[in-house]
Design an enzyme around this catalytic site. Structure first.
Site, short mmCIF file in Angstrom:
data_model
loop_
_atom_site.label_atom_id
_atom_site.label_comp_id
_atom_site.label_asym_id
_atom_site.label_seq_id
_atom_site.Cartn_x
_atom_site.Cartn_y
_atom_site.Cartn_z
CG ASP A 46 -1.70 1.30 1.31
OD1 ASP A 46 -2.64 1.46 0.50
OD2 ASP A 46 -1.38 2.17 2.15
CE1 TYR A 51 1.00 7.85 3.38
CE2 TYR A 51 1.49 5.81 2.22
CZ TYR A 51 0.69 6.54 3.09
OH TYR A 51 -0.41 5.94 3.65
CE LYS A 77 -3.51 5.10 1.68
NZ LYS A 77 -2.14 4.63 1.50
#
Length: 336
Positions: A46, A51, A77
């Site tokens: 994931d 990030y 995401k």
């Protein structure tokens, strides 16, 4: 579809630390950690554009490009678009999570949950991840911790934008599932009450852990189980404080939390088990939980996670936690 049936195992790999969360990690160390996860049999990864402003996706993509695409499950995401334009990473407004990725790339991060931005975000992630498809896409951080009093307005933009785009992509078979990836239970409770669109799963970070689970147990997890919406538990070590780190909720852990961790550790030692085993196995014990995805920045940490999942935790340990009021009375615990 059931995310539980899509995921290749109960243990996945969360890549937030690979975005240089808290510290700058050398590229070689990041690559070695992802390879270690692969060698230990982990096949669910994931990530997110957020990030390190794309850094985690780039690092993950570089390693996974060397492995057959059909052999692993990948989620990322939407909700933030990464620009070529640069900014000062330490000056970003991240709500309660200030300074989280100040060691990441300096590319500007823009919050945008509209339909157009969702399409763009998916395309950009595919490039950074060096892949032709994503399995699961989460709508990232539509919650109070990042958006404060504006969070419901942001949520509404996501509901009419990102949610509908992802549902359409799923219905067309472009992705296999979608949901929300958040650190708060309220947006998930809200989503379960919607008539449309209907998510497949949620990624809930930090809210179903040994240290913090009572709120999720009240309504969210029973409602999710009733609607067959699987939960992937992120942050099972509560930002690291349950695994020897100093952080809770992505900030320095307060004394009360540290004291509680010490009590849990003492009981774990009495029963001859590691606190990582207790943390992972607790999060997985709820019937709504499909997988747990701790993060890591060193290959040795991955080996610890895999070992912790296989450790035998005596029933007496869970009884002791209950007796001392360290876990909720109604929290499911693993059965031998």
């Amino acid at each position: 579809m059931s995310i539980a049936s899509l995921l290749p195992g109960a243990l996945g790999f969360g890549t937030a630390p690979l975005g240089n969360m808290f510290r700058a990690i050398p590229d070689e160390e990041a690559a070695a950690t992802v390879e270690a996860a692969w060698e230990h049999g982990i096949r669910y990864f994931d990530t997110a554009p957020f990030y390190g402003a794309g850094l985690a996706e780039l690092r993950l993509g570089e390693v996974l490009a060397g492995h057959p695409r059909d052999e692993f499950v990948l989620s990322t995401k939407v909700g933030r678009v990464i620009l070529d334009e640069e900014e000062d990473p330490s000056a970003r407004d991240l709500g309660e999570k200030g300074g989280l990725f100040e060691h990441g790339r300096p590319n500007k991060i823009v919050n945008d949950y509209t339909a157009d931005a969702t399409h763009r975000s998916v395309e950009d992630s595919l490039k950074r991840l060096r892949t032709d498809r994503l399995d699961i896409v989460w709508v990232h951080d539509v919650a109070q911790d990042f958006h404060g009093d504006e969070w419901l307005a942001v949520y509404e933009t996501a509901r009419t934008g990102a949610f509908r785009v992802l549902q359409k992509l799923r219905d067309e078979g472009v992705i296999k599932g979608w949901g929300l990836g958040v650190n708060r239970v309220e947006p998930l409770e809200l989503t379960l009450d919607l008539d449309e669109p209907k998510p497949d799963a949620f990624l809930l970070a930090g809210r179903y852990t040994l240290l913090d689970h009572e709120r999720a147990l009240q309504r969210l997890l029973p409602a999710a189980a009733a609607q067959n919406v699987d939960i992937v538990v992120g942050g099972p070590y509560s930002s690291g404080v349950l695994a020897g780190g100093q952080h809770f909720e992505y900030q320095q852990a307060p004394p009360a939390v540290v004291a509680k961790v010490e009590r849990i550790k003492a009981l774990a030692a009495q029963h001859g088990i590691g606190i990582k085993a207790a943390a992972l196995q607790f999060s997985l014990a709820h019937p709504a939980t499909a997988a747990v995805i701790p993060g890591a920045t060193r290959p040795s940490r991955v080996a610890e996670d895999v070992a912790a999942l296989g450790e035998t935790v005596p029933a007496a340990f869970w009884s002791a936690l209950r007796q001392e009021g360290l876990i909720a009375e109604n929290a499911p615990v693993p059965t031998a």
